[in-house]
Write an enzyme that holds these catalytic residues in place. Structure first.
Site, PDB file in Angstrom:
ATOM      1  N   TRP A 140       0.801  -1.221   0.000  1.00  0.00           N
ATOM      2  CA  TRP A 140       0.000   0.000   0.000  1.00  0.00           C
ATOM      3  C   TRP A 140       0.838   1.279   0.000  1.00  0.00           C
ATOM      4  O   TRP A 140       0.305   2.368  -0.114  1.00  0.00           O
ATOM      5  CB  TRP A 140      -0.924   0.018   1.223  1.00  0.00           C
ATOM      6  CG  TRP A 140      -0.213  -0.319   2.506  1.00  0.00           C
ATOM      7  CD1 TRP A 140      -0.215  -1.538   3.129  1.00  0.00           C
ATOM      8  CD2 TRP A 140       0.635   0.522   3.294  1.00  0.00           C
ATOM      9  NE1 TRP A 140       0.580  -1.493   4.255  1.00  0.00           N
ATOM     10  CE2 TRP A 140       1.109  -0.244   4.379  1.00  0.00           C
ATOM     11  CE3 TRP A 140       1.042   1.860   3.201  1.00  0.00           C
ATOM     12  CZ2 TRP A 140       1.973   0.270   5.349  1.00  0.00           C
ATOM     13  CZ3 TRP A 140       1.903   2.375   4.162  1.00  0.00           C
ATOM     14  CH2 TRP A 140       2.352   1.587   5.219  1.00  0.00           C
TER      15      TRP A 140
ATOM     16  N   LYS B 155      -2.481  -7.816  -8.243  1.00  0.00           N
ATOM     17  CA  LYS B 155      -3.246  -7.649  -7.009  1.00  0.00           C
ATOM     18  C   LYS B 155      -2.715  -6.454  -6.236  1.00  0.00           C
ATOM     19  O   LYS B 155      -1.640  -6.520  -5.645  1.00  0.00           O
ATOM     20  CB  LYS B 155      -3.129  -8.895  -6.130  1.00  0.00           C
ATOM     21  CG  LYS B 155      -3.884  -8.732  -4.832  1.00  0.00           C
ATOM     22  CD  LYS B 155      -3.215  -9.486  -3.701  1.00  0.00           C
ATOM     23  CE  LYS B 155      -3.858  -9.190  -2.374  1.00  0.00           C
ATOM     24  NZ  LYS B 155      -3.716  -7.783  -1.930  1.00  0.00           N
TER      25      LYS B 155
ATOM     26  N   SER C 155       6.367  -7.121   2.996  1.00  0.00           N
ATOM     27  CA  SER C 155       7.236  -7.243   4.165  1.00  0.00           C
ATOM     28  C   SER C 155       8.035  -8.549   4.087  1.00  0.00           C
ATOM     29  O   SER C 155       7.675  -9.473   3.348  1.00  0.00           O
ATOM     30  CB  SER C 155       6.384  -7.229   5.429  1.00  0.00           C
ATOM     31  OG  SER C 155       5.580  -8.382   5.446  1.00  0.00           O
TER      32      SER C 155
ATOM     33  N   PRO D 200       8.292 -11.005   6.383  1.00  0.00           N
ATOM     34  CA  PRO D 200       7.500 -12.200   6.724  1.00  0.00           C
ATOM     35  C   PRO D 200       6.594 -12.664   5.579  1.00  0.00           C
ATOM     36  O   PRO D 200       6.471 -13.860   5.322  1.00  0.00           O
ATOM     37  CB  PRO D 200       6.677 -11.749   7.936  1.00  0.00           C
ATOM     38  CG  PRO D 200       7.447 -10.616   8.520  1.00  0.00           C
ATOM     39  CD  PRO D 200       8.137  -9.931   7.387  1.00  0.00           C
ATOM     40  N   THR D 201       5.977 -11.720   4.859  1.00  0.00           N
ATOM     41  CA  THR D 201       5.137 -12.107   3.713  1.00  0.00           C
ATOM     42  C   THR D 201       5.998 -12.767   2.632  1.00  0.00           C
ATOM     43  O   THR D 201       5.595 -13.763   2.023  1.00  0.00           O
ATOM     44  CB  THR D 201       4.391 -10.878   3.137  1.00  0.00           C
ATOM     45  OG1 THR D 201       3.596 -10.316   4.165  1.00  0.00           O
ATOM     46  CG2 THR D 201       3.512 -11.251   1.964  1.00  0.00           C
TER      47      THR D 201
ATOM     48  N   LEU E  73       7.420 -24.946  -7.955  1.00  0.00           N
ATOM     49  CA  LEU E  73       8.730 -24.513  -8.494  1.00  0.00           C
ATOM     50  C   LEU E  73       8.561 -23.239  -9.312  1.00  0.00           C
ATOM     51  O   LEU E  73       9.077 -23.096 -10.408  1.00  0.00           O
ATOM     52  CB  LEU E  73       9.370 -25.629  -9.322  1.00  0.00           C
ATOM     53  CG  LEU E  73       9.758 -26.860  -8.501  1.00  0.00           C
ATOM     54  CD1 LEU E  73      10.309 -27.948  -9.389  1.00  0.00           C
ATOM     55  CD2 LEU E  73      10.795 -26.489  -7.435  1.00  0.00           C
TER      56      LEU E  73
ATOM     57  N   GLU F 149      10.755  -8.345  -3.309  1.00  0.00           N
ATOM     58  CA  GLU F 149      11.247  -7.020  -2.898  1.00  0.00           C
ATOM     59  C   GLU F 149      10.665  -6.764  -1.516  1.00  0.00           C
ATOM     60  O   GLU F 149       9.483  -6.470  -1.390  1.00  0.00           O
ATOM     61  CB  GLU F 149      10.776  -5.942  -3.875  1.00  0.00           C
ATOM     62  CG  GLU F 149      11.259  -6.102  -5.303  1.00  0.00           C
ATOM     63  CD  GLU F 149      12.749  -5.887  -5.450  1.00  0.00           C
ATOM     64  OE1 GLU F 149      13.410  -5.478  -4.485  1.00  0.00           O
ATOM     65  OE2 GLU F 149      13.262  -6.146  -6.550  1.00  0.00           O
TER      66      GLU F 149
ATOM     67  N   CYS G  16      10.191   1.609   1.440  1.00  0.00           N
ATOM     68  CA  CYS G  16      11.165   0.521   1.661  1.00  0.00           C
ATOM     69  C   CYS G  16      12.559   1.104   1.592  1.00  0.00           C
ATOM     70  O   CYS G  16      13.397   0.866   2.447  1.00  0.00           O
ATOM     71  CB  CYS G  16      10.967  -0.568   0.629  1.00  0.00           C
ATOM     72  SG  CYS G  16      11.110   0.011  -1.051  1.00  0.00           S
TER      73      CYS G  16
ATOM     74  N   GLU H 194      12.607  -2.913  10.986  1.00  0.00           N
ATOM     75  CA  GLU H 194      12.296  -1.886   9.998  1.00  0.00           C
ATOM     76  C   GLU H 194      11.360  -0.857  10.644  1.00  0.00           C
ATOM     77  O   GLU H 194      10.363  -1.232  11.262  1.00  0.00           O
ATOM     78  CB  GLU H 194      11.594  -2.535   8.796  1.00  0.00           C
ATOM     79  CG  GLU H 194      11.111  -1.529   7.782  1.00  0.00           C
ATOM     80  CD  GLU H 194      10.502  -2.162   6.533  1.00  0.00           C
ATOM     81  OE1 GLU H 194       9.769  -3.155   6.653  1.00  0.00           O
ATOM     82  OE2 GLU H 194      10.772  -1.640   5.438  1.00  0.00           O
TER      83      GLU H 194
END
Ligand code: NAD
Length: 476
Positions: free
Chosen positions: A147, A171, A223, A225-226, A238, A244, A278, A379
């Site tokens: 976002w 998405k 992020s 974790p995602t 595969l 990123e 980021c 972060e």
């Protein structure tokens, strides 16, 4: 009500479910959108697969022409798109205009490459044969976007993918779908064939993209974790992934730096987009002699960053995108203060009735932030900057690299030797030397360590949307 875009058409969710998109400055509902799921991703993937043969077989120069025309059409609508982005995301109208402009420019930049794919001619040991390396598009690719920069981060994926002949299921983040829909609608109005880019909405569509068998590559910005979840979910297929992810960019300022220029770049680098970037200066390491004069300059600049509704003319910093995000930054700042940090500027929330309904926060600068505090180890995705003292470059490099992240980094110095060492030793995908942290279209961008892998921008990103095939010609 806004809708998804599947095969060029406005689409509701198969389930009929919808949800509200709210304005982070006012709390008001901006629009309702469909809450899609697996069935909708399946429809979008099928539409992309259907569009792929004709799009990928189009003469490359023709594809370039279509993309340039579509980009120009979209760029003519920047003034219409920017307020939508401000309403759903919170950023200032100036930041929204820059971002919408970047979307169209990115499509045009990669359109220029559409007819410039190069391969190789390779001599083989047998003189009756020779080899070629050709490049083909991958097929249907997925793009999952956060976002904070909904438009530029969508363009980073969509532009190289479609220029190379792929079709896309995109998405946007659930909370920022509206300006993205407007950009894709504008591309379609401007001549992008239906089905080449499809947009699905709703929280669960991310995982559905990663696990859809027809989607051969997924590019995620999100992020860390995602990123780990996406990589694990893609493994059984595969599937190619570009990740990123998060960052905690260090910036080192040595005594011999141009402090006026450094202060300007650090201020933009930390507070642009209300610190929700980021690539942002998230840890500042300053040599002792430069510490006080640089801090003074940073505080002067922070004083001018008036928080407010992004639509107001005098606003220099919009609200944070969500309440949760603001609470996270506040907790990180509080943790530093509990561990002995001092406030050099800001802290807390701005006061006044105009701030009551939004997720506003003050730009904040802290000193004496200990290395073990959350602002250093995690972060910080908001407008709070920890400023740390260093004795010399050795200490700066060691502390800068003491992080799980490796996205951006920068150094300010007039010593060529110091700059050269930083370029070699900073563990990051990008190092800026005496320069504002801007990710240029021309240079490959991407992280190392837990900031992910794969590149966006540059020729590298374009080629990563193609697959190499080796060919042997025999019987000469
Ligand atoms: P997020 O990871 O929560 O979400 C990013 C996107 O992934 C959203 O569209 C979300 O719906 C989707 N998603 C979430 N879980 C998923 C799953 N299991 N499978 C598939 N998709 C899933 O990130 P966010 O809060 O929207 O954005 C902020 C984060 O993004 C920060 O960590 C920031 O550093 C990072 N970011 C990185 C870059 C970069 O280029 N490296 C750029 C901008 C933001």
């Amino acid at each position: 009500m806004a809708t998804m875009i599947i095969e060029g058409e406005r689409a509701q969710a198969a389930s009929g479910d919808t949800y509200e998109v709210r304005n982070p400055a006012t709390g008001e509902v901006v629009d309702r959108v469909p809450s899609g799921g697996e069935a909708d991703v399946d429809r979008a993937a099928k539409a992309a697969r259907k569009a792929f043969p004709s799009w990928s077989k189009l003469a490359p120069a023709e594809r370039a022409k279509i993309l340039h025309k579509a980009a120009a059409h979209m760029l003519a609508k920047v003034d219409e798109i920017a307020p939508v982005l401000t309403a759903e995301q919170g950023k200032t109208i100036l930041e929204s205009k820059i971002e919408a402009q970047r979307f169209g420019e990115n499509i045009a930049w990669f359109a220029d490459l559409a007819d410039k794919i190069h391969g190789e001619y390779v001599l083989l040991p047998d003189t009756r044969t020779y080899g070629l390396v050709v490049r083909n598009p991958i097929g249907v690719t997925g793009a999952i976007v956060p976002w904070n920069f909904p438009l530029t981060l969508a363009a980073n994926k969509v532009a190289p993918a479609i220029a190379a002949g792929n079709c896309v299921v995109l998405k946007p983040s659930s909370t920022t779908p509206l300006a993205t829909l407007k950009c894709i609608e504008a591309l379609i109005e401007g001549g992008l064939p239906e089905g080449v880019v499809n947009v699905v909405l709703g929280q669960s569509t991310g995982n559905a993209i990663v696990t859809h068998p027809d989607i051969r590559k997924v590019a995620l910005t999100g992020s860390t974790p995602t990123g780990k979840k996406v990589m694990a979910a893609a493994a059984p297929f595969l599937k190619k992934v570009v990740l990123e992810l998060g960052g905690s960019d260090p910036c080192i300022v040595l005594d011999d730096a141009d402090l006026d220029e450094a202060a300007k770049a650090i201020s933009v680098g930390r507070f642009f987009n209300c610190g929700q970037a980021c690539l942002a200066i998230k840890r500042l390491y300053v040599q002792e002699g430069a510490f006080e004069p640089l801090l003074e300059r940073l505080v002067e600049r922070a004083k001018k960053l008036k928080p407010g509704n992004g639509m107001e003319k005098d606003t220099r910093m919009g609200p944070m995108h969500t309440e949760t995000q603001r609470a996270e930054v506040e907790a990180q700042v509080q943790d530093a203060l509990d561990k002995g940090a001092k406030v050099a500027f800001g802290g807390g929330r701005p006061e006044g009735s105009e701030y009551e309904k939004g997720n506003f926060i003050n730009p904040t600068i802290l000193t004496d932030v200990p290395d073990g505090s959350r602002m250093v180890t995690e972060e910080v995705f908001g407008p709070a900057l920890p400023v740390m003292r260093i004795k010399d470059l050795d200490e700066g490099l060691a502390r800068a690299n003491n992080s799980p992240f490796g996205l951006g980094s920068s150094i300010w110095t007039s010593s060529m030797a110091a700059a050269h060492r930083a370029v070699k030793e900073l563990e990051a995908g990008y190092t800026w030397v005496n320069a504002l942290q801007i990710a240029h279209d021309e240079l490959p961008f991407g992280g190392t360590k837990e900031s992910g892998f794969g590149k966006e921008h540059g020729l590298e990103a374009f080629y990563q949307y193609t697959e190499q095939k080796s060919v042997v010609y025999g019987g000469l």
